[in-house]
Scaffold this motif. Structure first.
Motif, PDB file in Angstrom:
ATOM      1  N   PRO A  56       0.806  -1.218   0.000  1.00 30.04           N
ATOM      2  CA  PRO A  56       0.000   0.000   0.000  1.00 30.04           C
ATOM      3  C   PRO A  56       0.845   1.277   0.000  1.00 30.04           C
ATOM      4  O   PRO A  56       0.440   2.294  -0.572  1.00 30.04           O
ATOM      5  CB  PRO A  56      -0.856  -0.100   1.262  1.00 30.04           C
ATOM      6  N   MET A  57       2.023   1.229   0.612  1.00 29.25           N
ATOM      7  CA  MET A  57       2.901   2.394   0.594  1.00 29.25           C
ATOM      8  C   MET A  57       3.318   2.702  -0.842  1.00 29.25           C
ATOM      9  O   MET A  57       3.259   3.851  -1.291  1.00 29.25           O
ATOM     10  CB  MET A  57       4.147   2.163   1.454  1.00 29.25           C
ATOM     11  N   LEU A  58       3.727   1.680  -1.583  1.00 25.13           N
ATOM     12  CA  LEU A  58       4.124   1.875  -2.973  1.00 25.13           C
ATOM     13  C   LEU A  58       2.962   2.421  -3.795  1.00 25.13           C
ATOM     14  O   LEU A  58       3.133   3.339  -4.608  1.00 25.13           O
ATOM     15  CB  LEU A  58       4.640   0.572  -3.576  1.00 25.13           C
ATOM     16  N   HIS A  59       1.796   1.861  -3.591  1.00 28.23           N
ATOM     17  CA  HIS A  59       0.609   2.306  -4.317  1.00 28.23           C
ATOM     18  C   HIS A  59       0.329   3.786  -4.044  1.00 28.23           C
ATOM     19  O   HIS A  59       0.093   4.565  -4.973  1.00 28.23           O
ATOM     20  CB  HIS A  59      -0.600   1.455  -3.927  1.00 28.23           C
ATOM     21  N   GLU A  60       0.359   4.169  -2.778  1.00 26.87           N
ATOM     22  CA  GLU A  60       0.067   5.554  -2.412  1.00 26.87           C
ATOM     23  C   GLU A  60       1.120   6.528  -2.945  1.00 26.87           C
ATOM     24  O   GLU A  60       0.783   7.610  -3.427  1.00 26.87           O
ATOM     25  CB  GLU A  60      -0.063   5.701  -0.896  1.00 26.87           C
ATOM     26  N   VAL A  61       2.386   6.146  -2.853  1.00 22.97           N
ATOM     27  CA  VAL A  61       3.451   7.025  -3.341  1.00 22.97           C
ATOM     28  C   VAL A  61       3.370   7.172  -4.860  1.00 22.97           C
ATOM     29  O   VAL A  61       3.504   8.280  -5.391  1.00 22.97           O
ATOM     30  CB  VAL A  61       4.845   6.530  -2.881  1.00 22.97           C
ATOM     31  N   SER A  63       0.681   6.914  -6.659  1.00 20.63           N
ATOM     32  CA  SER A  63      -0.493   7.759  -6.920  1.00 20.63           C
ATOM     33  C   SER A  63      -0.173   9.218  -6.644  1.00 20.63           C
ATOM     34  O   SER A  63      -0.555  10.109  -7.415  1.00 20.63           O
ATOM     35  CB  SER A  63      -1.672   7.320  -6.047  1.00 20.63           C
ATOM     36  N   TRP A  64       0.517   9.453  -5.549  1.00 20.24           N
ATOM     37  CA  TRP A  64       0.869  10.817  -5.144  1.00 20.24           C
ATOM     38  C   TRP A  64       1.670  11.526  -6.233  1.00 20.24           C
ATOM     39  O   TRP A  64       1.457  12.701  -6.509  1.00 20.24           O
ATOM     40  CB  TRP A  64       1.681  10.744  -3.858  1.00 20.24           C
ATOM     41  N   TYR A  65       2.581  10.784  -6.848  1.00 20.68           N
ATOM     42  CA  TYR A  65       3.447  11.363  -7.879  1.00 20.68           C
ATOM     43  C   TYR A  65       2.927  11.096  -9.291  1.00 20.68           C
ATOM     44  O   TYR A  65       3.688  11.183 -10.261  1.00 20.68           O
ATOM     45  CB  TYR A  65       4.887  10.875  -7.704  1.00 20.68           C
ATOM     46  N   GLY A  66       1.652  10.777  -9.408  1.00 17.08           N
ATOM     47  CA  GLY A  66       1.025  10.632 -10.716  1.00 17.08           C
ATOM     48  C   GLY A  66       1.645   9.563 -11.584  1.00 17.08           C
ATOM     49  O   GLY A  66       1.670   9.688 -12.797  1.00 17.08           O
ATOM     50  N   GLY A  67       2.159   8.501 -10.965  1.00 15.02           N
ATOM     51  CA  GLY A  67       2.768   7.406 -11.705  1.00 15.02           C
ATOM     52  C   GLY A  67       4.204   7.652 -12.128  1.00 15.02           C
ATOM     53  O   GLY A  67       4.803   6.814 -12.800  1.00 15.02           O
ATOM     54  N   ASN A  68       4.761   8.780 -11.749  1.00 16.20           N
ATOM     55  CA  ASN A  68       6.138   9.105 -12.119  1.00 16.20           C
ATOM     56  C   ASN A  68       7.095   8.290 -11.236  1.00 16.20           C
ATOM     57  O   ASN A  68       7.279   8.593 -10.053  1.00 16.20           O
ATOM     58  CB  ASN A  68       6.393  10.605 -11.955  1.00 16.20           C
ATOM     59  N   GLN A  69       7.690   7.270 -11.829  1.00 16.10           N
ATOM     60  CA  GLN A  69       8.549   6.363 -11.069  1.00 16.10           C
ATOM     61  C   GLN A  69       9.819   7.040 -10.569  1.00 16.10           C
ATOM     62  O   GLN A  69      10.298   6.718  -9.490  1.00 16.10           O
ATOM     63  CB  GLN A  69       8.905   5.143 -11.913  1.00 16.10           C
ATOM     64  N   SER A  70      10.346   7.947 -11.319  1.00  7.39           N
ATOM     65  CA  SER A  70      11.566   8.640 -10.894  1.00  7.39           C
ATOM     66  C   SER A  70      11.314   9.458  -9.631  1.00  7.39           C
ATOM     67  O   SER A  70      12.093   9.404  -8.669  1.00  7.39           O
ATOM     68  CB  SER A  70      12.097   9.546 -12.000  1.00  7.39           C
ATOM     69  N   LYS A  71      10.217  10.212  -9.613  1.00  4.60           N
ATOM     70  CA  LYS A  71       9.885  11.005  -8.433  1.00  4.60           C
ATOM     71  C   LYS A  71       9.532  10.111  -7.249  1.00  4.60           C
ATOM     72  O   LYS A  71       9.914  10.390  -6.110  1.00  4.60           O
ATOM     73  CB  LYS A  71       8.732  11.958  -8.744  1.00  4.60           C
ATOM     74  N   ALA A  72       8.785   9.049  -7.510  1.00  2.57           N
ATOM     75  CA  ALA A  72       8.401   8.130  -6.435  1.00  2.57           C
ATOM     76  C   ALA A  72       9.635   7.459  -5.837  1.00  2.57           C
ATOM     77  O   ALA A  72       9.754   7.344  -4.609  1.00  2.57           O
ATOM     78  CB  ALA A  72       7.426   7.081  -6.961  1.00  2.57           C
ATOM     79  N   ALA A  73      10.551   7.018  -6.686  1.00  6.68           N
ATOM     80  CA  ALA A  73      11.773   6.368  -6.204  1.00  6.68           C
ATOM     81  C   ALA A  73      12.593   7.333  -5.357  1.00  6.68           C
ATOM     82  O   ALA A  73      13.110   6.957  -4.290  1.00  6.68           O
ATOM     83  CB  ALA A  73      12.607   5.852  -7.377  1.00  6.68           C
ATOM     84  N   ALA A  75      11.436   9.902  -3.643  1.00  3.96           N
ATOM     85  CA  ALA A  75      10.710  10.094  -2.383  1.00  3.96           C
ATOM     86  C   ALA A  75      10.906   8.904  -1.441  1.00  3.96           C
ATOM     87  O   ALA A  75      11.016   9.070  -0.228  1.00  3.96           O
ATOM     88  CB  ALA A  75       9.224  10.296  -2.657  1.00  3.96           C
ATOM     89  N   LEU A  76      10.966   7.697  -2.002  1.00  2.00           N
ATOM     90  CA  LEU A  76      11.128   6.493  -1.199  1.00  2.00           C
ATOM     91  C   LEU A  76      12.575   6.249  -0.779  1.00  2.00           C
ATOM     92  O   LEU A  76      12.833   5.439   0.116  1.00  2.00           O
ATOM     93  CB  LEU A  76      10.617   5.276  -1.976  1.00  2.00           C
ATOM     94  N   GLY A  77      13.497   6.915  -1.451  1.00  2.00           N
ATOM     95  CA  GLY A  77      14.912   6.719  -1.134  1.00  2.00           C
ATOM     96  C   GLY A  77      15.478   5.437  -1.696  1.00  2.00           C
ATOM     97  O   GLY A  77      16.405   4.847  -1.138  1.00  2.00           O
ATOM     98  N   ALA A  81      15.125   1.262 -10.504  1.00  2.00           N
ATOM     99  CA  ALA A  81      15.092  -0.164 -10.841  1.00  2.00           C
ATOM    100  C   ALA A  81      14.517  -0.976  -9.679  1.00  2.00           C
ATOM    101  O   ALA A  81      13.727  -1.907  -9.885  1.00  2.00           O
ATOM    102  CB  ALA A  81      16.491  -0.663 -11.204  1.00  2.00           C
ATOM    103  N   THR A  82      14.895  -0.622  -8.469  1.00  2.00           N
ATOM    104  CA  THR A  82      14.358  -1.310  -7.289  1.00  2.00           C
ATOM    105  C   THR A  82      12.864  -1.056  -7.172  1.00  2.00           C
ATOM    106  O   THR A  82      12.089  -1.972  -6.878  1.00  2.00           O
ATOM    107  CB  THR A  82      15.085  -0.838  -6.010  1.00  2.00           C
TER     108      THR A  82
END
Length: 93
Positions: A56-61, A63-73, A75-77, A81-82
């Motif tokens: 759920p954390m991954l899902h929320e993050v 969603s928060w970043y509009g599906g942008n994996q670079s921004k989400a990654a 934010a998650l630190g 690729a991970t």
């Protein structure tokens, strides 16, 4: 049903103030799980909790970043690729 207020980082009065709330939610959930086990030996609790929290954390993050994996990654630190590996693991890609 409990209402949850979602704050964007710039809206949060203090990032540290949110931390105890999350910790307490996790602590209550783990205590409840152990009580529900009714004296049975819990096995694999760490992996179980991590899976329950991570998906759920991954899902929320994401969603928060509009599906942008670079921004989400970022934010998650974790690296992108991970993040992709984890999204795939949980069927979130």
């Amino acid at each position: 049903m409990n209402a949850v207020t979602v704050l964007r980082p710039e809206q949060a009065p203090d990032a540290v103030a949110a931390q105890p709330a999350l910790r307490e939610c996790v602590a209550r959930a783990v205590r409840r799980y152990l009580v529900d086990m009714d004296n049975k030996q819990a096995e694999g609790l760490f992996d179980f909790v991590m899976q329950e929290v991570e998906a759920p954390m991954l899902h929320e993050v994401m969603s928060w970043y509009g599906g942008n994996q670079s921004k989400a990654a970022l934010a998650l630190g974790i690296n992108r690729a991970t993040l992709r590996k984890k999204l795939s693991q949980y069927g979130l890609l």
